[in-house]
Design an enzyme around this catalytic site. Structure first.
Site, short mmCIF file in Angstrom:
data_model
loop_
_atom_site.label_atom_id
_atom_site.label_comp_id
_atom_site.label_asym_id
_atom_site.label_seq_id
_atom_site.Cartn_x
_atom_site.Cartn_y
_atom_site.Cartn_z
CB SER A 125 -0.97 -0.05 1.18
OG SER A 125 -2.00 0.91 1.04
CG ASP A 180 -5.98 -2.99 -4.53
OD1 ASP A 180 -6.48 -1.88 -4.25
OD2 ASP A 180 -4.94 -3.41 -4.00
CG HIS A 193 -5.70 -2.01 -0.58
ND1 HIS A 193 -4.72 -1.96 -1.56
CD2 HIS A 193 -5.21 -1.29 0.47
CE1 HIS A 193 -3.71 -1.23 -1.13
NE2 HIS A 193 -3.97 -0.82 0.10
#
Length: 211
Positions: A125, A180, A193
């Site tokens: 991320s 995602d 995610h």
């Protein structure tokens, strides 16, 4: 179902991670505080994750490497200057310059302190933005020591053309789950995610194949 970015903190901590994958007690500051090892793993965690490696993909990959190469791996998370706060995702680089600089310094430390080590790296991320920003501008003598990089839920995937600029694509593995949307250049957080622990075994295998 789509979640607002500000819900990420609550959802991230509730994401499905087994106790074994978390490896809560796993060392995460070994480059700074320990001896040199043949392999050095540097990782930048996702937003809101605690510690230096986080509690999902970071410790998972670290533990996988250590199991495959016992007593030969040093794991190092990016922090504490990298705070993994939510707001930094909105910055132009997808994270802070302070975080990028800290990661850069860790790569340089590995090269100077342990010139014979093989470096592998990763990010999840916001941590992927940290890795994009740091690796792209490393001097060649440091960059050449990085054998492989794994990125989960890459927030810079679209912006940087599916690669880390100025770094070989054959040494990079980007994991973008179906659905995602951060991989499509947005900051819309979906359930996809938070699925990347399933990719940890493949990521470990990829990094080992580059050593």
């Amino acid at each position: 179902m789509k979640f607002a970015l500000l819900a990420l903190a609550a959802v991230a901590l509730a994401s499905p991670v087994t106790l074994d994958e978390r490896q809560i007690a796993i060392p995460e500051n070994e480059l700074r505080t320990g001896p040199c090892e043949p392999i050095t793993f540097i990782f930048a965690r996702a937003s809101t994750e605690p510690g230096l490696l986080g509690i999902s993909t970071g410790p998972g990959v670290c533990n996988g490497l250590k199991l495959a190469r016992p007593f030969k791996v040093a794991c190092q998370g990016v922090g504490p200057a990298y705070t993994a706060d939510l707001a930094s995702n909105f910055l132009p680089q997808g994270t802070t310059q302070v975080a990028i600089d800290e990661a850069t310094d860790l790569f340089k430390l590995a090269a100077s302190k342990c010139p014979d080590t093989q470096i592998v790296a990763g990010g999840y991320s916001q941590g992927t933005a940290v890795m994009h920003g740091a690796i792209r501008n490393l001097p060649d003598n440091v960059k050449n020591l990085i054998r492989g990089v794994v990125l989960f839920g890459d927030t810079r995937n679209k912006q940087d053309g599916g690669r880390i600029p100025n770094f070989p694509t054959d040494r990079t593995k980007i994991y973008c789950a179906l659905g995602d949307l951060v991989c499509e250049g947005t900051l819309v957080i979906t359930a996809a995610h938070f699925t990347y622990t399933v990719n940890v075994p493949g990521a470990v295998a990829f990094l080992l194949s580059k050593l």
